[in-house]
Design a protein around this motif. Structure first.
Motif, PDB file in Angstrom:
ATOM      1  N   UNK A  36      32.889  27.165  13.606  1.00 37.31           N
ATOM      2  CA  UNK A  36      33.687  27.821  14.648  1.00 37.31           C
ATOM      3  C   UNK A  36      34.179  26.796  15.668  1.00 37.31           C
ATOM      4  N   UNK A  37      33.290  25.932  16.112  1.00 38.78           N
ATOM      5  CA  UNK A  37      33.665  24.939  17.124  1.00 38.78           C
ATOM      6  C   UNK A  37      34.740  23.997  16.590  1.00 38.78           C
ATOM      7  N   UNK A  38      34.574  23.523  15.372  1.00 39.02           N
ATOM      8  CA  UNK A  38      35.550  22.605  14.791  1.00 39.02           C
ATOM      9  C   UNK A  38      36.924  23.240  14.628  1.00 39.02           C
ATOM     10  N   UNK A  39      36.955  24.472  14.130  1.00 38.35           N
ATOM     11  CA  UNK A  39      38.240  25.144  13.921  1.00 38.35           C
ATOM     12  C   UNK A  39      38.901  25.529  15.246  1.00 38.35           C
ATOM     13  N   UNK A  40      38.101  26.037  16.186  1.00 37.70           N
ATOM     14  CA  UNK A  40      38.675  26.495  17.460  1.00 37.70           C
ATOM     15  C   UNK A  40      39.186  25.346  18.304  1.00 37.70           C
ATOM     16  N   UNK A  41      38.447  24.253  18.370  1.00 42.45           N
ATOM     17  CA  UNK A  41      38.858  23.122  19.196  1.00 42.45           C
ATOM     18  C   UNK A  41      39.780  22.161  18.463  1.00 42.45           C
ATOM     19  N   UNK A  42      39.590  22.051  17.159  1.00 36.77           N
ATOM     20  CA  UNK A  42      40.389  21.088  16.402  1.00 36.77           C
ATOM     21  C   UNK A  42      41.713  21.630  15.900  1.00 36.77           C
ATOM     22  N   UNK A  43      41.817  22.954  15.724  1.00 34.04           N
ATOM     23  CA  UNK A  43      43.059  23.538  15.187  1.00 34.04           C
ATOM     24  C   UNK A  43      43.606  24.569  16.174  1.00 34.04           C
ATOM     25  N   UNK A  44      42.994  25.753  16.241  1.00 35.77           N
ATOM     26  CA  UNK A  44      43.463  26.802  17.146  1.00 35.77           C
ATOM     27  C   UNK A  44      42.337  27.796  17.385  1.00 35.77           C
ATOM     28  N   UNK A  45      42.206  28.339  18.621  1.00 32.95           N
ATOM     29  CA  UNK A  45      41.120  29.280  18.919  1.00 32.95           C
ATOM     30  C   UNK A  45      41.143  30.536  18.060  1.00 32.95           C
ATOM     31  N   UNK A  46      42.322  30.911  17.570  1.00 32.50           N
ATOM     32  CA  UNK A  46      42.396  32.137  16.783  1.00 32.50           C
ATOM     33  C   UNK A  46      41.943  31.931  15.340  1.00 32.50           C
ATOM     34  N   UNK A  47      41.901  30.683  14.885  1.00 31.56           N
ATOM     35  CA  UNK A  47      41.656  30.424  13.465  1.00 31.56           C
ATOM     36  C   UNK A  47      40.299  30.925  12.971  1.00 31.56           C
TER      37      UNK A  47
END
Length: 440
Positions: A155-166
C-alpha cells in the motif's frame, strides 16, 4: 494428521481465491488513510473512512453470515464480494468525492463481503479430511499472516510511488477476480439443518459467546501493537520508522506459530490451551512495552505473533466444538465481528489514554483489559462444559460427552473429529478460507 493430508488442487484453488478476497481487507485501512491525506483534514478524514470500513465489517459479518445457506454458499459469497469490489472501485475512481459519499463506499466495501471469511473457512474445512481440520485452519492462518505482512509495504509503495487511489483500485480488481475464481470451487458444503436440535440460529450462536469473548481478546492485543507502537518508539527516542519492520516481524511470527501449531497434537483441552496461549501472549506484549531496547522489543513481538496464531486457531477449533455444521459459517462470521469489536475497543482505550499517560502505560491498560476478557471467556466455557444438556430439555450439546473426553487429551484434529459430525468429511474437496480472525 499432517499437512500432506490437505494437499490437493482444490485447496490450492481455494488459496488463490482467498488471496483475492482477503488481501483487499488487509490493505483497506492504510489505503484509506493515504487516499485522504492530501485533502484538508486528511488524516482525520482517513481515520473516519477507516472507521466506516470497520463498522461495515462488524455489522455485515453477522447479518450476512446468518443468512448463508450451506448448499448455496457460492452465490451468496459471489454477491458479497462483487458488491465489495464496487465499494473499493468507487473509492478509487472518485477520490475527490464528498466525504459522505466516500464513507458510503467504505461502508459498502467493508460490509458487503464481510461474510466471506466465515464462508470460505467453512468451505476449506469441508475440503480436507476431517483428521486434517486443525492443519487446514493453521494453513489458513499462515496465509492470512503473510497477507498482513505484505500489505503495508504494498500500500505504501503504490500510494506514495504511483498514486493514492491505486491501492484501492488494486483491491477492487483482486476482489472482482475472487468472484470469478469462486466458479472453480464447489457450490457449498454438506450440512443438515436438523443438526440444530430445533434451536434457532440466533440461540445457537448466543450459546457460543465465551468463544467470541476470548477471540476478541486475542485480537485486542494486536490492536495495541499496531496502534501504540509508533508512540512507544517515540517515547524511547527511537525512529518511528522501525514500527513497520517490527510489525512485519509480528506477522511473520504469526505465520510460524500457525505452522508449528498444525505440526502436532497438543496436550490439554482447547479451553486450557487458549488460556495458556493468551497469558503467554499478554506477557510478550507487556515485555515489548517495558523493555527499553528495540532489538528485545522485536523478539517479544515475534514471540507474541507465534502465540497469537495458536490462540486464534484454538478459538476456531473451539467454535467447531460448540456449533453444529449447519451453523459454522454463521459462527465464524460472528467471530469475525467479535474480534473486530475487540480490536476497536482496545485501540480506542489506548487512544483515549495516550494524551494522559505514557504509551507503555496505555499498553499495560490494554493488556489488563485483555486478561479480563480472557478470564470471562474461560469461565463461560467452563460453565457451559459443566452444564448438563438435559437441564435445558435439549439433546446433547455439540462438544459434550465423548467429544469432551477427546478434548481433554491431546490431538487437536481428534478433538474436532469427536466434537462435530463430519462436514463433507472424506468427500470430494470443497474449498474454504477465512481470517486470523482478521488482522485476523
Amino acid at each position: 494428521m499432517t499437512y500432506r493430508d490437505m494437499a490437493s488442487r482444490s485447496v490450492l484453488t481455494w488459496a488463490v481465491v482467498s488471496v483475492g478476497a482477503r488481501l483487499p481487507v488487509a490493505m483497506a485501512p492504510l489505503a484509506l488513510v493515504f487516499l485522504a491525506r492530501d485533502r484538508p483534514g486528511g488524516y482525520t478524514l482517513g481515520a473516519a473512512l477507516a472507521a466506516a470500513y470497520v463498522i461495515g465489517e462488524i455489522i455485515g459479518a453477522p447479518l450476512l453470515g446468518m443468512r448463508m445457506r450451506p448448499d448455496r454458499a457460492r452465490p451468496h459469497l459471489a454477491a458479497g464480494l462483487a458488491a465489495g469490489a464496487v465499494g473499493f472501485a468507487g473509492l478509487g475512481v472518485f477520490p475527490a468525492a464528498h466525504p459522505v459519499v466516500l464513507g458510503a463506499f467504505a461502508l459498502l466495501a467493508g460490509g458487503a463481503p464481510a461474510a466471506a471469511p466465515g464462508g470460505l473457512r467453512t468451505l476449506l474445512t469441508a475440503l480436507v479430511p476431517q483428521r486434517a481440520v486443525a492443519q487446514a485452519l493453521s494453513a489458513e492462518s499462515m496465509l492470512m499472516s503473510g497477507l498482513w505482512a505484505v500489505s503495508p509495504a504494498a500500500v505504501t509503495g503504490l500510494a506514495l510511488g504511483v498514486a493514492p487511489r491505486l491501492p484501492l483500485l488494486l483491491a477492487a480488481g483482486l476482489m472482482a477476480a475472487s468472484v470469478a475464481g469462486l466458479r472453480l470451487l464447489p457450490p457449498g458444503w454438506e450440512a443438515d439443518p436438523g443438526d440444530r436440535g430445533g434451536l434457532s440460529m440466533s440461540r445457537l450462536l448466543a450459546r457460543a459467546w465465551p468463544v467470541y469473548v476470548t477471540g476478541a481478546a486475542s485480537l485486542a492485543l494486536l490492536s495495541l501493537a499496531e496502534l501504540v507502537l509508533p508512540a512507544l518508539l517515540e517515547q524511547r527516542g527511537t525512529s518511528v520508522g522501525w514500527s513497520g519492520p517490527l510489525l512485519v516481524g509480528l506477522s511473520l511470527g504469526a505465520a510460524v506459530g500457525a505452522f508449528l501449531y498444525g505440526l502436532r497434537s497438543w496436550p490439554g483441552s482447547l479451553r486450557i490451551r487458549s488460556v495458556v496461549l493468551m497469558c503467554g501472549l499478554s506477557v510478550c506484549v507487556t515485555l515489548a512495552a517495558l523493555i527499553p531496547h528495540t532489538a528485545w522489543t522485536a523478539v517479544a513481538l515475534v514471540l507474541a505473533g507465534v502465540l497469537q496464531a495458536g490462540a486464534l486457531v484454538t478459538r476456531n477449533l473451539s467454535l467447531r466444538e460448540v456449533l453444529p455444521p449447519s451453523a459454522l459459517a454463521a459462527g465464524y462470521s460472528v467471530m469475525y465481528a467479535a474480534v473486530g469489536v475487540g480490536y476497536a475497543a482496545t485501540g480506542s482505550l489506548a487512544g483515549a489514554l495516550l494524551p494522559f499517560v505514557a504509551p507503555s502505560t496505555a499498553i499495560l491498560a490494554g493488556v489488563a483489559l485483555t486478561l479480563v476478557l480472557t478470564v470471562v471467556g474461560a469461565l463461560g466455557e467452563g460453565e457451559r462444559a459443566r452444564r448438563p444438556a438435559s437441564a435445558h430439555g435439549e439433546g446433547p450439546e455439540p462438544g459434550s460427552g465423548a467429544a469432551g473426553a477427546a478434548d481433554g487429551h491431546g490431538d487437536a484434529g481428534a478433538t474436532v473429529d469427536s466434537a462435530v459430525p463430519a462436514v463433507g468429511a472424506e468427500g470430494p474437496p470443497v474449498p474454504g478460507g477465512g481470517d486470523p480472525e482478521r488482522r485476523l
